[in-house]
Design a protein around this motif. Sequence first.
Motif, PDB file in Angstrom:
ATOM      1  N   ILE A 171       0.833  -1.209   0.000  1.00  0.00           N
ATOM      2  CA  ILE A 171       0.000   0.000   0.000  1.00  0.00           C
ATOM      3  C   ILE A 171       0.863   1.254   0.000  1.00  0.00           C
ATOM      4  O   ILE A 171       0.608   2.213  -0.734  1.00  0.00           O
ATOM      5  CB  ILE A 171      -0.951  -0.012   1.213  1.00  0.00           C
ATOM      6  N   ILE A 172       1.898   1.246   0.831  1.00  0.00           N
ATOM      7  CA  ILE A 172       2.778   2.416   0.932  1.00  0.00           C
ATOM      8  C   ILE A 172       3.608   2.596  -0.334  1.00  0.00           C
ATOM      9  O   ILE A 172       3.741   3.705  -0.855  1.00  0.00           O
ATOM     10  CB  ILE A 172       3.691   2.292   2.160  1.00  0.00           C
ATOM     11  N   SER A 173       4.190   1.499  -0.827  1.00  0.00           N
ATOM     12  CA  SER A 173       5.085   1.594  -1.983  1.00  0.00           C
ATOM     13  C   SER A 173       4.355   1.958  -3.264  1.00  0.00           C
ATOM     14  O   SER A 173       4.967   2.521  -4.186  1.00  0.00           O
ATOM     15  CB  SER A 173       5.832   0.269  -2.165  1.00  0.00           C
ATOM     16  N   THR A 174       3.062   1.658  -3.366  1.00  0.00           N
ATOM     17  CA  THR A 174       2.298   1.988  -4.575  1.00  0.00           C
ATOM     18  C   THR A 174       1.585   3.328  -4.478  1.00  0.00           C
ATOM     19  O   THR A 174       0.915   3.730  -5.426  1.00  0.00           O
ATOM     20  CB  THR A 174       1.255   0.887  -4.859  1.00  0.00           C
ATOM     21  N   ASN A 175       1.730   3.988  -3.328  1.00  0.00           N
ATOM     22  CA  ASN A 175       1.113   5.303  -3.157  1.00  0.00           C
ATOM     23  C   ASN A 175       2.162   6.380  -3.445  1.00  0.00           C
ATOM     24  O   ASN A 175       3.076   6.585  -2.640  1.00  0.00           O
ATOM     25  CB  ASN A 175       0.579   5.445  -1.730  1.00  0.00           C
ATOM     26  N   PRO A 176       2.070   7.079  -4.580  1.00  0.00           N
ATOM     27  CA  PRO A 176       3.111   8.071  -4.928  1.00  0.00           C
ATOM     28  C   PRO A 176       3.218   9.208  -3.920  1.00  0.00           C
ATOM     29  O   PRO A 176       4.277   9.822  -3.791  1.00  0.00           O
ATOM     30  CB  PRO A 176       2.674   8.579  -6.310  1.00  0.00           C
ATOM     31  N   TYR A 177       2.136   9.497  -3.192  1.00  0.00           N
ATOM     32  CA  TYR A 177       2.185  10.597  -2.236  1.00  0.00           C
ATOM     33  C   TYR A 177       3.114  10.279  -1.070  1.00  0.00           C
ATOM     34  O   TYR A 177       3.672  11.192  -0.464  1.00  0.00           O
ATOM     35  CB  TYR A 177       0.784  10.919  -1.727  1.00  0.00           C
ATOM     36  N   GLN A 178       3.294   8.997  -0.750  1.00  0.00           N
ATOM     37  CA  GLN A 178       4.212   8.625   0.326  1.00  0.00           C
ATOM     38  C   GLN A 178       5.645   9.029  -0.028  1.00  0.00           C
ATOM     39  O   GLN A 178       6.384   9.532   0.820  1.00  0.00           O
ATOM     40  CB  GLN A 178       4.138   7.119   0.585  1.00  0.00           C
ATOM     41  N   GLU A 179       6.016   8.825  -1.292  1.00  0.00           N
ATOM     42  CA  GLU A 179       7.347   9.241  -1.720  1.00  0.00           C
ATOM     43  C   GLU A 179       7.466  10.757  -1.725  1.00  0.00           C
ATOM     44  O   GLU A 179       8.507  11.312  -1.344  1.00  0.00           O
ATOM     45  CB  GLU A 179       7.650   8.704  -3.115  1.00  0.00           C
ATOM     46  N   ILE A 180       6.404  11.447  -2.146  1.00  0.00           N
ATOM     47  CA  ILE A 180       6.421  12.914  -2.146  1.00  0.00           C
ATOM     48  C   ILE A 180       6.618  13.443  -0.734  1.00  0.00           C
ATOM     49  O   ILE A 180       7.422  14.358  -0.493  1.00  0.00           O
ATOM     50  CB  ILE A 180       5.118  13.472  -2.758  1.00  0.00           C
ATOM     51  N   LYS A 181       5.894  12.871   0.234  1.00  0.00           N
ATOM     52  CA  LYS A 181       6.017  13.321   1.621  1.00  0.00           C
ATOM     53  C   LYS A 181       7.423  13.089   2.160  1.00  0.00           C
ATOM     54  O   LYS A 181       7.966  13.943   2.866  1.00  0.00           O
ATOM     55  CB  LYS A 181       4.979  12.599   2.498  1.00  0.00           C
ATOM     56  N   LEU A 182       7.999  11.937   1.819  1.00  0.00           N
ATOM     57  CA  LEU A 182       9.351  11.652   2.299  1.00  0.00           C
ATOM     58  C   LEU A 182      10.362  12.604   1.667  1.00  0.00           C
ATOM     59  O   LEU A 182      11.272  13.090   2.341  1.00  0.00           O
ATOM     60  CB  LEU A 182       9.720  10.204   1.994  1.00  0.00           C
ATOM     61  N   ARG A 183      10.192  12.878   0.379  1.00  0.00           N
ATOM     62  CA  ARG A 183      11.081  13.836  -0.289  1.00  0.00           C
ATOM     63  C   ARG A 183      10.971  15.219   0.349  1.00  0.00           C
ATOM     64  O   ARG A 183      11.972  15.922   0.535  1.00  0.00           O
ATOM     65  CB  ARG A 183      10.747  13.920  -1.775  1.00  0.00           C
ATOM     66  N   MET A 184       9.749  15.619   0.672  1.00  0.00           N
ATOM     67  CA  MET A 184       9.535  16.920   1.304  1.00  0.00           C
ATOM     68  C   MET A 184      10.214  16.982   2.667  1.00  0.00           C
ATOM     69  O   MET A 184      10.855  17.980   3.015  1.00  0.00           O
ATOM     70  CB  MET A 184       8.030  17.182   1.434  1.00  0.00           C
ATOM     71  N   LEU A 185      10.080  15.917   3.442  1.00  0.00           N
ATOM     72  CA  LEU A 185      10.687  15.895   4.772  1.00  0.00           C
ATOM     73  C   LEU A 185      12.210  15.944   4.675  1.00  0.00           C
ATOM     74  O   LEU A 185      12.872  16.655   5.443  1.00  0.00           O
ATOM     75  CB  LEU A 185      10.241  14.644   5.531  1.00  0.00           C
TER      76      LEU A 185
END
Length: 207
Positions: A171-185
């Motif tokens: 679920i996490i790996s297929t959700n592109p927003y999770q990567e966006i949030k991590l990049r932002m952090l």
Amino acid sequence: MNPATKQKGTPLSTWQRIERAHPHRVILTLFMVGSFLIFLFLMLALYFSYDPRGNYSLFLPKSFLASTALLMSSGFVFDRSLRWLKQERFDKLLYTLLYTALLAVLFVILQVAGWSQLHGSGIFLNGKASGAYLYLITGLHLIHLAMAIAWLGHTLFTVWPAAKDPVKQLIISTNPYQEIKLRMLISFWHFLSIVWVLLYLFFLYLF
């Protein structure tokens, strides 16, 4: 040549990149720009209020050097988390986030120790303007870092259950927003590291 192909190979302009950026990333960028301007204003205020020729001299606590090294190290460690997320190595991702959080907590402890050294030397928050600005600048940076640590904590609570659950990992790996949030952090974390290094060099020059 196909116009679509030509357009695809054309580099995007600055405004096109802004238009395509995620709204949360734009907000974070504006926040970082505003924060940097505030730090710059406070640095100028400290510079013009400090008089080394008087009988009141400031000094740079030794713990600030160690805290600088810790914060810079945490940034290098944190960079790896994005790679582990892309590779779906959630065990390594969890350890990376935990290690980053540990370094951040140690940074906070060293900052408090530095304030204790200042207080013990007769430099108080309610004292002369130059001493008050020193507390204010370092305290404001610590508040920003506390926000980043809280954000990191939220990320940890998201990743922790997924470390041993393949379904949650998917679920996490297929959700592109999770990567966006991590990049932002990570971007915010590097921003705070750069700001602190600039502050530390400024303190070294001034004191």
